[in-house]
Design a protein around this motif. Structure first.
Motif, mmCIF file in Angstrom:
data_model
loop_
_atom_site.group_PDB
_atom_site.id
_atom_site.type_symbol
_atom_site.label_atom_id
_atom_site.label_comp_id
_atom_site.label_asym_id
_atom_site.label_seq_id
_atom_site.Cartn_x
_atom_site.Cartn_y
_atom_site.Cartn_z
ATOM 1 N N ASN A 237 11.862 5.906 -3.614
ATOM 2 C CA ASN A 237 12.379 4.953 -4.824
ATOM 3 C C ASN A 237 11.664 3.610 -4.502
ATOM 4 O OD1 ASN A 237 13.374 4.223 -7.121
ATOM 5 N ND2 ASN A 237 15.217 3.789 -6.126
ATOM 6 N N VAL A 238 10.345 3.582 -4.163
ATOM 7 C CA VAL A 238 9.900 2.347 -3.852
ATOM 8 C C VAL A 238 9.442 1.560 -5.255
ATOM 9 C CG1 VAL A 238 8.820 2.831 -1.858
ATOM 10 C CG2 VAL A 238 7.408 3.127 -3.786
ATOM 11 N N ASP A 239 9.282 0.079 -5.429
ATOM 12 C CA ASP A 239 8.958 -0.623 -6.563
ATOM 13 C C ASP A 239 7.207 -0.665 -6.432
ATOM 14 O OD1 ASP A 239 11.433 -1.355 -7.313
ATOM 15 O OD2 ASP A 239 11.467 -2.948 -5.988
ATOM 16 N N GLY A 240 6.634 -0.424 -7.585
ATOM 17 C CA GLY A 240 5.557 -0.447 -7.728
ATOM 18 C C GLY A 240 4.506 0.526 -7.066
ATOM 19 N N LEU A 241 3.048 0.284 -6.886
ATOM 20 C CA LEU A 241 2.441 1.294 -6.312
ATOM 21 C C LEU A 241 1.724 0.588 -4.968
ATOM 22 C CD1 LEU A 241 0.301 2.244 -9.378
ATOM 23 C CD2 LEU A 241 1.998 3.594 -8.092
ATOM 24 N N ARG A 242 2.128 -0.526 -4.318
ATOM 25 C CA ARG A 242 1.551 -0.883 -3.291
ATOM 26 C C ARG A 242 1.938 0.046 -2.044
ATOM 27 N NH1 ARG A 242 3.614 -6.032 -3.126
ATOM 28 N NH2 ARG A 242 1.714 -7.045 -3.959
ATOM 29 N N ALA A 243 3.066 0.608 -2.009
ATOM 30 C CA ALA A 243 3.384 1.507 -0.959
ATOM 31 C C ALA A 243 2.280 2.602 -1.066
ATOM 32 C CB ALA A 243 4.813 2.042 -0.986
ATOM 33 N N ASP A 244 1.828 3.222 -2.226
ATOM 34 C CA ASP A 244 1.063 4.237 -2.102
ATOM 35 C C ASP A 244 -0.630 3.925 -1.763
ATOM 36 O OD1 ASP A 244 2.191 6.395 -4.882
ATOM 37 O OD2 ASP A 244 2.816 4.286 -4.485
ATOM 38 N N LEU A 245 -0.793 2.700 -1.993
ATOM 39 C CA LEU A 245 -2.177 2.074 -1.562
ATOM 40 C C LEU A 245 -2.200 2.068 -0.094
ATOM 41 C CD1 LEU A 245 -2.858 -0.292 -4.491
ATOM 42 C CD2 LEU A 245 -3.941 1.764 -3.982
#
Length: 331
Positions: A237-245
Motif C-alpha cells: 500500500n505504498v504511495d505513488g510509484l517511487r517504490a516500484d522504480l
C-alpha cells in the motif's frame, strides 16, 4: 582517506546493511540508504568501510550545523558582475563526487537541507542559482544517512525519498556478539595484520563493484519481474510509484553485482524489504482496491452472507385453514 579503516568484508552479522550499501554503490541514483538503529550497531563503521571500496575512496561527512552554502557551494556574484565569469566555491556535494556523503543523525538535519541532499543524490547533478547566475556540476555519490529512532523520526515525505532503508537491532545472540567483539579486538590490537587477512577479499569486492557499474545499463526486466514488483508494492500500500522504480533499480543493481545475465524475480524478492521497510503502510487496504469495491454492486446473496441474514421460508397460503379475515368492529 588516511584513517586505518575496519574492512567492509570483515563486518560480522551485517548482511542486510552490507547488501543495501553495495547496491547504492553500484547505482547511486537509487537515492541513498537510510540506516536506522541504536548506538553501537556499526552504522558509521560500515559507511566508512564502503567508501574505501570505491575508486576515489572519498568519504565526506555533513555536519549537523552545516549551512546551505556549505552543502551546495556558493557563487561569487561580485566577480561575475565585474569580470563576466562565474566563480564557484565548491561545497560538500562537490567534494563527495564519486565517493560517499555521510550524514549522521540525518533526522536532526533541517528539512530543507535533507530535500536538497536527496534531490542531488537522485539526479547526480548539483545546480546553484543566485540572482540570475547559475552553475551546475556533477555530484554522483552514495548518500548514507543514519539515525537513532529514539531521537526523533524523519517526516514521511523525506522517508520516501530515500531509496533503501535498513533497520538495525541490538544483538542478543551470545555467539554472534562474541564474534563481533573478537573481530573488533583483533583489529584494535593490530590493524595492519587484521586488514592483511581481508586484503584479497577487499580487492575482489572493489573489482566486482566496478564490473557491476559497467554492466548495469545492459540488464533488462522481463514481464515477470515487472509483475512481481507491482504486486509487492500494491500489497505494501505504498504511495505513488517511487517504490516500484526503486525496486526495479535495486533488483537490477543486485543482478549486476552477482554478474547475472538478466534481472530475475528472485532478485526482486531479495531486495524488496529494503525498498518497502520505510514505505509500507500496515493495516490499510490499498485505496484503489477500496474504490473498485465501492463501484461494484453487491448481490443480495453477498449481503446476506456478510450479515448472517436468512430469508424466511416461503409460505403456501393454500395450506392454511380456518383463517378468518380481519374485520373492523361496527360502532
Amino acid at each position: 582517506m588516511n584513517d586505518i579503516l575496519f574492512p567492509f568484508t570483515a563486518l560480522v552479522a551485517q548482511e542486510p546493511l552490507q547488501q543495501a550499501l553495495l547496491l547504492a554503490a553500484v547505482d547511486p541514483a537509487l537515492g541513498g540508504v537510510l540506516v536506522s538503529g541504536p548506538r553501537g550497531t556499526a552504522k558509521s563503521t560500515a559507511a566508512r568501510a564502503l567508501a574505501e571500496l570505491l575508486p576515489e575512496s572519498c568519504f565526506v561527512t555533513l555536519p549537523l550545523g552545516a549551512s546551505e552554502e556549505q552543502l551546495i557551494g556558493s557563487l561569487d556574484l561580485e566577480t561575475a558582475l565585474r569580470d563576466g565569469g562565474v566563480h564557484f566555491s565548491p561545497g560538500l556535494l562537490s567534494k563527495a563526487h564519486e565517493g560517499v556523503l555521510y550524514v549522521d543523525e540525518v533526522n536532526l538535519l533541517p528539512n530543507q537541507l535533507v530535500d536538497q541532499l536527496l534531490d542531488v543524490a537522485a539526479s547526480g547533478v548539483n545546480l546553484i542559482e543566485r540572482d540570475g547566475i547559475s552553475h551546475r556540476h556533477d555530484a554522483r555519490f552514495v548518500l548514507i544517512g543514519t539515525m537513532n529512532p529514539e531521537e526523533g523520526e524523519l517526516r514521511p515525505q523525506l522517508l520516501d525519498r530515500f531509496g533503501l532503508a535498513v533497520e538495525l537491532q541490538n544483538c542478543f545472540d551470545a555467539n554472534v556478539r562474541r564474534e563481533i567483539v573478537k573481530a573488533r579486538l583483533a583489529f584494535d590490537a593490530n590493524p595492519d595484520a587484521f586488514r592483511s587477512r581481508f586484503a584479497a577479499q577487499q580487492e575482489a569486492l572493489a573489482q566486482k563493484l566496478l564490473r557491476a557499474r559497467s554492466t548495469l545499463p545492459a540488464l533488462e526486466f522481463d514481464e515477470s519481474v515487472h509483475a512481481r514488483v507491482s504486486e509487492l508494492c500494491i500489497e505494501a500500500n505504498v504511495d505513488g510509484l517511487r517504490a516500484d522504480l526503486v525496486m526495479l533499480r535495486a533488483a537490477r543493481a543486485l543482478a549486476a553485482l552477482e554478474e547475472a545475465d538478466a534481472v530475475r524475480v528472485d532478485h526482486v524478492e531479495r531486495i524488496a524489504e529494503a525498498v518497502l521497510l520505510h514505505r509500507r503502510k500496515v493495516g490499510n487496504e490499498p485505496s484503489g482496491k477500496r474504490e473498485q469495491e465501492k463501484q461494484q454492486p453487491q448481490s443480495q446473496d453477498t449481503d446476506e452472507a456478510n450479515f448472517g441474514y436468512m430469508p424466511p421460508e416461503p409460505v403456501d397460503i393454500t395450506a392454511v385453514k380456518n383463517v378468518r379475515p380481519l374485520t373492523s368492529k361496527k360502532s
